[in-house]
Write a protein that holds these residues in place. Structure first.
Motif, PDB file in Angstrom:
ATOM      1  N   PRO A  57       0.902  -1.197  -0.062  1.00  0.00           N
ATOM      2  CA  PRO A  57       0.117   0.150   0.015  1.00  0.00           C
ATOM      3  C   PRO A  57       0.913   1.241   0.017  1.00  0.00           C
ATOM      4  O   PRO A  57       0.411   2.146  -0.636  1.00  0.00           O
ATOM      5  N   ALA A  58       1.886   1.312   0.878  1.00  0.00           N
ATOM      6  CA  ALA A  58       2.690   2.554   0.630  1.00  0.00           C
ATOM      7  C   ALA A  58       3.906   2.559  -0.224  1.00  0.00           C
ATOM      8  O   ALA A  58       4.509   3.536  -0.008  1.00  0.00           O
ATOM      9  N   ALA A  59       4.061   1.789  -0.989  1.00  0.00           N
ATOM     10  CA  ALA A  59       5.071   1.649  -1.946  1.00  0.00           C
ATOM     11  C   ALA A  59       4.958   2.834  -2.962  1.00  0.00           C
ATOM     12  O   ALA A  59       4.036   2.978  -3.457  1.00  0.00           O
ATOM     13  N   THR A  60       6.185   3.043  -3.491  1.00  0.00           N
ATOM     14  CA  THR A  60       6.239   3.849  -4.858  1.00  0.00           C
ATOM     15  C   THR A  60       6.438   2.990  -5.720  1.00  0.00           C
ATOM     16  O   THR A  60       6.957   1.859  -5.838  1.00  0.00           O
ATOM     17  N   VAL A  61       5.528   3.084  -6.723  1.00  0.00           N
ATOM     18  CA  VAL A  61       5.318   2.001  -7.923  1.00  0.00           C
ATOM     19  C   VAL A  61       5.941   2.368  -9.098  1.00  0.00           C
ATOM     20  O   VAL A  61       5.604   3.628  -9.643  1.00  0.00           O
ATOM     21  N   ILE A  62       6.788   1.846  -9.831  1.00  0.00           N
ATOM     22  CA  ILE A  62       7.491   2.193 -11.008  1.00  0.00           C
ATOM     23  C   ILE A  62       7.103   1.167 -11.969  1.00  0.00           C
ATOM     24  O   ILE A  62       7.624  -0.039 -11.971  1.00  0.00           O
ATOM     25  N   ALA A  63       6.365   1.478 -13.325  1.00  0.00           N
ATOM     26  CA  ALA A  63       6.105   0.526 -14.304  1.00  0.00           C
ATOM     27  C   ALA A  63       6.971   0.739 -15.219  1.00  0.00           C
ATOM     28  O   ALA A  63       7.510   1.628 -15.783  1.00  0.00           O
ATOM     29  N   LEU A  64       7.481  -0.594 -15.807  1.00  0.00           N
ATOM     30  CA  LEU A  64       8.318  -0.599 -16.800  1.00  0.00           C
ATOM     31  C   LEU A  64       7.712  -0.597 -18.045  1.00  0.00           C
ATOM     32  O   LEU A  64       6.743  -1.694 -18.383  1.00  0.00           O
ATOM     33  N   ASP A  65       7.795   0.445 -18.869  1.00  0.00           N
ATOM     34  CA  ASP A  65       6.758   0.600 -19.977  1.00  0.00           C
ATOM     35  C   ASP A  65       7.507   1.553 -21.061  1.00  0.00           C
ATOM     36  O   ASP A  65       8.189   2.476 -20.997  1.00  0.00           O
ATOM     37  N   VAL A  66       7.381   0.658 -22.317  1.00  0.00           N
ATOM     38  CA  VAL A  66       7.942   1.417 -23.209  1.00  0.00           C
ATOM     39  C   VAL A  66       7.660   2.461 -23.806  1.00  0.00           C
ATOM     40  O   VAL A  66       8.323   3.482 -24.459  1.00  0.00           O
ATOM     41  N   GLN A  67       6.475   3.164 -23.361  1.00  0.00           N
ATOM     42  CA  GLN A  67       5.895   4.396 -23.376  1.00  0.00           C
ATOM     43  C   GLN A  67       6.486   5.357 -22.286  1.00  0.00           C
ATOM     44  O   GLN A  67       6.021   6.689 -22.257  1.00  0.00           O
ATOM     45  N   GLY A  68       7.281   4.858 -21.529  1.00  0.00           N
ATOM     46  CA  GLY A  68       7.526   5.762 -20.315  1.00  0.00           C
ATOM     47  C   GLY A  68       8.858   6.637 -20.786  1.00  0.00           C
ATOM     48  O   GLY A  68       9.145   6.765 -21.617  1.00  0.00           O
ATOM     49  N   LYS A  69       9.498   7.309 -19.462  1.00  0.00           N
ATOM     50  CA  LYS A  69      10.426   8.245 -19.920  1.00  0.00           C
ATOM     51  C   LYS A  69      11.872   7.573 -19.778  1.00  0.00           C
ATOM     52  O   LYS A  69      12.068   6.542 -18.986  1.00  0.00           O
ATOM     53  N   LEU A  70      12.559   7.795 -20.556  1.00  0.00           N
ATOM     54  CA  LEU A  70      13.984   7.321 -20.714  1.00  0.00           C
ATOM     55  C   LEU A  70      14.739   8.176 -19.622  1.00  0.00           C
ATOM     56  O   LEU A  70      14.870   9.084 -19.289  1.00  0.00           O
ATOM     57  N   TRP A  71      15.560   7.629 -18.661  1.00  0.00           N
ATOM     58  CA  TRP A  71      16.206   7.837 -17.438  1.00  0.00           C
ATOM     59  C   TRP A  71      17.715   7.448 -17.954  1.00  0.00           C
ATOM     60  O   TRP A  71      18.038   6.330 -18.265  1.00  0.00           O
ATOM     61  N   SER A  72      18.694   8.320 -17.702  1.00  0.00           N
ATOM     62  CA  SER A  72      20.024   8.157 -17.706  1.00  0.00           C
ATOM     63  C   SER A  72      20.356   7.360 -16.351  1.00  0.00           C
ATOM     64  O   SER A  72      19.534   7.688 -15.374  1.00  0.00           O
ATOM     65  N   THR A  73      21.473   6.998 -16.360  1.00  0.00           N
ATOM     66  CA  THR A  73      21.987   6.363 -15.163  1.00  0.00           C
ATOM     67  C   THR A  73      22.078   7.324 -13.955  1.00  0.00           C
ATOM     68  O   THR A  73      21.667   7.060 -12.801  1.00  0.00           O
ATOM     69  N   GLU A  74      22.496   8.533 -14.229  1.00  0.00           N
ATOM     70  CA  GLU A  74      22.730   9.429 -13.379  1.00  0.00           C
ATOM     71  C   GLU A  74      21.127  10.126 -12.817  1.00  0.00           C
ATOM     72  O   GLU A  74      21.198  10.361 -11.594  1.00  0.00           O
ATOM     73  N   GLU A  75      20.455  10.127 -13.727  1.00  0.00           N
ATOM     74  CA  GLU A  75      19.019  10.429 -13.291  1.00  0.00           C
ATOM     75  C   GLU A  75      18.399   9.236 -12.347  1.00  0.00           C
ATOM     76  O   GLU A  75      17.780   9.721 -11.416  1.00  0.00           O
ATOM     77  N   LEU A  76      18.468   8.041 -12.578  1.00  0.00           N
ATOM     78  CA  LEU A  76      18.181   7.073 -12.013  1.00  0.00           C
ATOM     79  C   LEU A  76      18.828   7.150 -10.548  1.00  0.00           C
ATOM     80  O   LEU A  76      17.855   6.813  -9.450  1.00  0.00           O
ATOM     81  N   SER A  77      19.996   7.633 -10.491  1.00  0.00           N
ATOM     82  CA  SER A  77      20.718   7.584  -8.903  1.00  0.00           C
ATOM     83  C   SER A  77      20.253   8.697  -8.404  1.00  0.00           C
ATOM     84  O   SER A  77      20.154   8.542  -7.198  1.00  0.00           O
TER      85      SER A  77
END
Length: 173
Positions: A79-99
């Motif tokens: 219930p309290a989790a942050t949810v991240i969907a892996l989706d081809v239509q999603g945003k591309l993140w660089s490794t630094e952005e993910l960090s």
């Protein structure tokens, strides 16, 4: 150093779960995932929850199967989790952005649930439920391989936060 700050993560424990639709993966996939889970274990608990792929019939319409898989995935989200969907239509993140995102999630202390669809993708309900939609690439990637790629990128993002030399990407401009 690739990040504007280094985190002291000794006392922070983040639970990261991959909720994925799959059948038994090949051993090299399981070994790859376990390797990165082990590397992250001092700060993050990296767990895998596998929802079995719905048995497909010869129907051309895969949507009912995707919907049933999606319902099971949604039921598994904490219930309290942050949810991240892996989706081809999603945003591309660089490794630094993910960090940077990982650093923020660590500071918030919220656990993470990554939704990884099966061979036919995620249900629209799963995508709608997510706070973030992340695209690894415009390429079509095998859904089993995605768990290893994400685990490695989370480890890499964590090493950036630590100032560890594992990440040897170009320094920020």
């Amino acid at each position: 150093m690739h990040s504007a700050f280094i985190f002291q993560l000794d006392s922070i424990m983040l639970q990261i779960r991959f909720i994925t639709v799959s059948n038994k993966p090949p051993s090299w996939i399981s070994e790859g995932f376990r390797e990165y889970a082990k590397r992250l274990s001092s700060t993050c608990s990296l767990d895998l929850l596998e929802i079995p792929v719905e048995k497909r019939s010869n129907q051309k319409n895969m949507q009912p199967f995707i919907e049933r898989e999606g319902e099971k995935m949604l039921a598994a989200i904490k219930p309290a989790a942050t949810v991240i969907a892996l989706d081809v239509q999603g945003k591309l993140w660089s490794t630094e952005e993910l960090s940077q995102k990982l650093g923020g999630w660590l500071q918030e202390g919220k656990n993470l649930d990554f939704l990884i669809g099966g061979p036919d993708g995620l249900s629209p309900a799963c995508v709608k439920r997510a706070q973030y939609r992340w695209s690894l690439s415009p390429l079509t990637l095998p859904h089993l391989l995605v768990r290893v790629l994400i685990a490695e990128q989370l480890y890499r993002a964590w090493t950036i936060l630590q100032g560890h030399p594992y990440h040897k990407g170009a320094p920020p401009s």
